[in-house]
Scaffold this motif. Sequence first.
Motif, PDB file in Angstrom:
ATOM      1  N   TYR A 197       0.813  -1.217   0.000  1.00  0.00           N
ATOM      2  CA  TYR A 197       0.000   0.000   0.000  1.00  0.00           C
ATOM      3  C   TYR A 197       0.846   1.266   0.000  1.00  0.00           C
ATOM      4  CZ  TYR A 197      -3.625  -3.361   1.160  1.00  0.00           C
ATOM      5  OH  TYR A 197      -4.478  -4.434   1.137  1.00  0.00           O
ATOM      6  N   ALA A 198       2.163   1.110  -0.160  1.00  0.00           N
ATOM      7  CA  ALA A 198       3.038   2.289  -0.221  1.00  0.00           C
ATOM      8  C   ALA A 198       2.889   3.029  -1.548  1.00  0.00           C
ATOM      9  CB  ALA A 198       4.492   1.886  -0.007  1.00  0.00           C
ATOM     10  N   THR A 199       2.350   2.375  -2.555  1.00  0.00           N
ATOM     11  CA  THR A 199       2.128   3.008  -3.857  1.00  0.00           C
ATOM     12  C   THR A 199       0.651   2.898  -4.214  1.00  0.00           C
ATOM     13  OG1 THR A 199       2.580   0.938  -5.026  1.00  0.00           O
ATOM     14  CG2 THR A 199       4.436   2.414  -4.639  1.00  0.00           C
ATOM     15  N   THR A 200       0.198   3.772  -5.070  1.00  0.00           N
ATOM     16  CA  THR A 200      -1.203   3.778  -5.484  1.00  0.00           C
ATOM     17  C   THR A 200      -1.284   3.421  -6.960  1.00  0.00           C
ATOM     18  OG1 THR A 200      -1.055   6.150  -5.880  1.00  0.00           O
ATOM     19  CG2 THR A 200      -1.924   5.454  -3.763  1.00  0.00           C
ATOM     20  N   ARG A 237      -8.418  -0.565  -7.171  1.00  0.00           N
ATOM     21  CA  ARG A 237      -7.002  -0.595  -6.831  1.00  0.00           C
ATOM     22  C   ARG A 237      -6.436  -2.004  -7.008  1.00  0.00           C
ATOM     23  NH1 ARG A 237      -2.827  -0.932  -3.429  1.00  0.00           N
ATOM     24  NH2 ARG A 237      -1.624   0.948  -3.027  1.00  0.00           N
ATOM     25  N   ASN A 248     -10.597   0.956   5.938  1.00  0.00           N
ATOM     26  CA  ASN A 248      -9.192   1.295   5.717  1.00  0.00           C
ATOM     27  C   ASN A 248      -8.343   0.039   5.907  1.00  0.00           C
ATOM     28  OD1 ASN A 248      -8.892   0.907   8.522  1.00  0.00           O
ATOM     29  ND2 ASN A 248      -9.264   3.081   8.943  1.00  0.00           N
ATOM     30  N   LEU A 273       1.158   7.888   6.490  1.00  0.00           N
ATOM     31  CA  LEU A 273       0.666   6.722   5.766  1.00  0.00           C
ATOM     32  C   LEU A 273      -0.132   7.160   4.541  1.00  0.00           C
ATOM     33  CD1 LEU A 273      -0.526   4.431   8.714  1.00  0.00           C
ATOM     34  CD2 LEU A 273       1.550   4.193   7.341  1.00  0.00           C
ATOM     35  N   ASP A 274      -0.195   6.280   3.543  1.00  0.00           N
ATOM     36  CA  ASP A 274      -0.958   6.563   2.330  1.00  0.00           C
ATOM     37  C   ASP A 274      -2.430   6.759   2.692  1.00  0.00           C
ATOM     38  OD1 ASP A 274      -2.627   5.524  -0.136  1.00  0.00           O
ATOM     39  OD2 ASP A 274      -0.650   6.073  -0.905  1.00  0.00           O
ATOM     40  N   PRO A 275      -3.103   7.719   2.066  1.00  0.00           N
ATOM     41  CA  PRO A 275      -4.521   7.944   2.366  1.00  0.00           C
ATOM     42  C   PRO A 275      -5.379   6.694   2.182  1.00  0.00           C
ATOM     43  CG  PRO A 275      -3.651   9.754   1.082  1.00  0.00           C
ATOM     44  CD  PRO A 275      -2.584   8.710   1.124  1.00  0.00           C
ATOM     45  N   TYR A 276      -4.964   5.806   1.245  1.00  0.00           N
ATOM     46  CA  TYR A 276      -5.722   4.577   1.045  1.00  0.00           C
ATOM     47  C   TYR A 276      -5.652   3.691   2.287  1.00  0.00           C
ATOM     48  CZ  TYR A 276      -7.368   0.276  -1.180  1.00  0.00           C
ATOM     49  OH  TYR A 276      -8.073  -0.848  -1.508  1.00  0.00           O
ATOM     50  N   VAL A 277      -4.543   3.791   3.037  1.00  0.00           N
ATOM     51  CA  VAL A 277      -4.375   2.989   4.248  1.00  0.00           C
ATOM     52  C   VAL A 277      -5.213   3.551   5.390  1.00  0.00           C
ATOM     53  CG1 VAL A 277      -2.732   2.160   5.971  1.00  0.00           C
ATOM     54  CG2 VAL A 277      -2.077   2.263   3.562  1.00  0.00           C
ATOM     55  N   THR A 278      -5.144   4.868   5.592  1.00  0.00           N
ATOM     56  CA  THR A 278      -5.871   5.470   6.710  1.00  0.00           C
ATOM     57  C   THR A 278      -7.345   5.626   6.402  1.00  0.00           C
ATOM     58  OG1 THR A 278      -5.338   7.679   5.897  1.00  0.00           O
ATOM     59  CG2 THR A 278      -3.834   6.692   7.490  1.00  0.00           C
TER      60      THR A 278
END
Length: 674
Positions: A478-481, A489, A568, A607-612
């Motif tokens: 999840y470090a990249t989108t 995704r 999340n 953290l990536d917004p997708y994670v939070t």
Amino acid sequence: MALSAIAGAFAAGEPTGLTIVDITYRALFAGVVTIAAARAKRWTWFVLGGAAGAVGSDDAVPLVLAAASLATSFGSLWYGRRQRELGAVVGALAAQALLRLPTDLPFAVPTVTALLSALPLVVSALRNTRSERGRWLGPTIGFGLALLAVIGAAFVFAMLEVEAHARDGISAARSGLERVERGDDAASEADFIRAGRELEMASDTAGAWWLAPARVVPVLAQHVDAVDRVATEGRAIAALSAEQAATLDVTGLSRPGGGLDVDRIAELAPAAATVTDALERAQEVVADTSTPWLVAPAADRLEEFGTQIADVLPTARNAADALAVAPELLGADSPRTYVVLVGNPAEARELGGFVAAIGHLRADGGELDFTSDRGVSASSQVVRQSGLTLDRDLPTPLPGSSPERFVQNWTNTVDFRVTGDIAAQLGPAITGTEVHGVLYLDPYSVAKLLEITGPVPIEGREPLEAGDAVDYLLRGQYATTTFEDDGERKDRLRDAAEAALDQLTSSTLPDPRNIADVLAPAVQARRLLFTTTNTRAHDLLERVGLRPPVDLGASDQILLAQENLRANKLDAYIQRALDYDLTVDADGNASGTLTVQLTNSAPPEGLDPYVTGDGSLLRTEPLPEALNRITLDLYSRLEVVAVSIDDESAGFATSPYDALVRTGTRVDVPPMST
């Protein structure tokens, strides 16, 4: 005396285990006590009846008989002198009471009570016997003791001989079993042959003609019977194991290029069932033979043999059942299709994780083929458009998760059997064919598969290895989108599972024992699950943990699940610890405290917004970026009466699940806090 002997013959008690001999002993005891009481001093009558009444006071039959014996003894006092007829009545009644003492008394209490209470009576009777009538008693007793000494000497010699052979035989059998577990079938065959030879010699000694007299002597009889039966069963199992060691070779079940040889599996099934039946029969023999009268070394060898069977039998039974049902599951008669759900606990559902990827495994005549289906969002749309519905009531919290609309929520139940029903009913919309079961795995299971297949390629990074798979699939990916063309995704867990399953189904499989050793931890942790519509396989799957039941019956149990409420991936940063303190008082009332410690190791920012995420299902207030909002769901046989979070009272909701109570409570865990 005759009437007492006849009544005594119908009492319980097995001094030797031989029916005719035991009947004779019971009749002889009742007759001797009756005739002895007619000749003994009157005070011994009170000892006899009093002992029978005291020990048998919890049971109506011996209590009444003992009371009648004592009443007759007291009644004889009116005559002033001892009456032989009354003494015989006293002895007959007391003998029947002693032969019918309760069977739930501590070990040997009935036997010791009967012998000790009758001893003064018999001694007194012998002293009162006239010399001319008792002239034969001395020589008869002496001859009996001499004969008993000879029988005892033969018994001791035989037991020493049997013990030596049994020890060597059991040791060889253990070595053979250990070699089987390691896959060394050729060497195990030699061990089993040696075990059979040693146990055959033990059995021959125990069954020798010159040991036959010991079979009619109480206590000695149990030892002879125990060693004979166990040695005979052990010899049969060793011979059968030696015969089947080469036949039951599971290393040849894999086909070159993938799949399993269903014909070979079908050939092995009867042999495995034969071995299991022999072990079960031997276990019954050990249980029937076990008695507290046995002394070492016979008791030690019996216990050792029973322990060895108990250790081996579950594995043998599982293997036999697996071989019996495997051809059908592998499509021997007609193709089978199994939905594959890949869950990611980075976003928790009750079963483990939300469905991050979906595919299906097709088994046809032992050939295996894995196909990765469209993305989860696309699959959900296909299910919605199909019009398929569920024909069963769903347990909480599934109704609120809308599994008929969202495939990712098929795992939002702690009961995998329910997930199996959902996949069987809605899965055909995705697979295009009837669904015969479901396989669930998560990143930890994928890592175990990589231990078998080796590294697999993943787009945009180095090949994924078993050692780094869990961290990458839970957090690193999840470090990249990166998104698919349809806006969904890309989930690298889908890629990793697809690559691992493709590799596993298209190459020659390792020894099934090695596969089981590698995958066992994932099964025990409920991270690798499998169920099928084939009900014949359910019992086996539940025993090995692939289809775990939720309600364990009468046992006390605690099962804790959690749901992510913000859509999340912060659950990858949650560590959970449990402490359960239960108290049960003398009246059976239970009370306890379950302490759950949740630690959110996510950093407050970065953290990536997708994670939070900010997709909270409860949008009543703005929330900190890395705050994790979850629902904890507790399943227990005990009803929850109070919930507190950091010593402050908290709300909760309950609902029934079979005989359990499900209790849910919402918890907010801020970043870098517990």
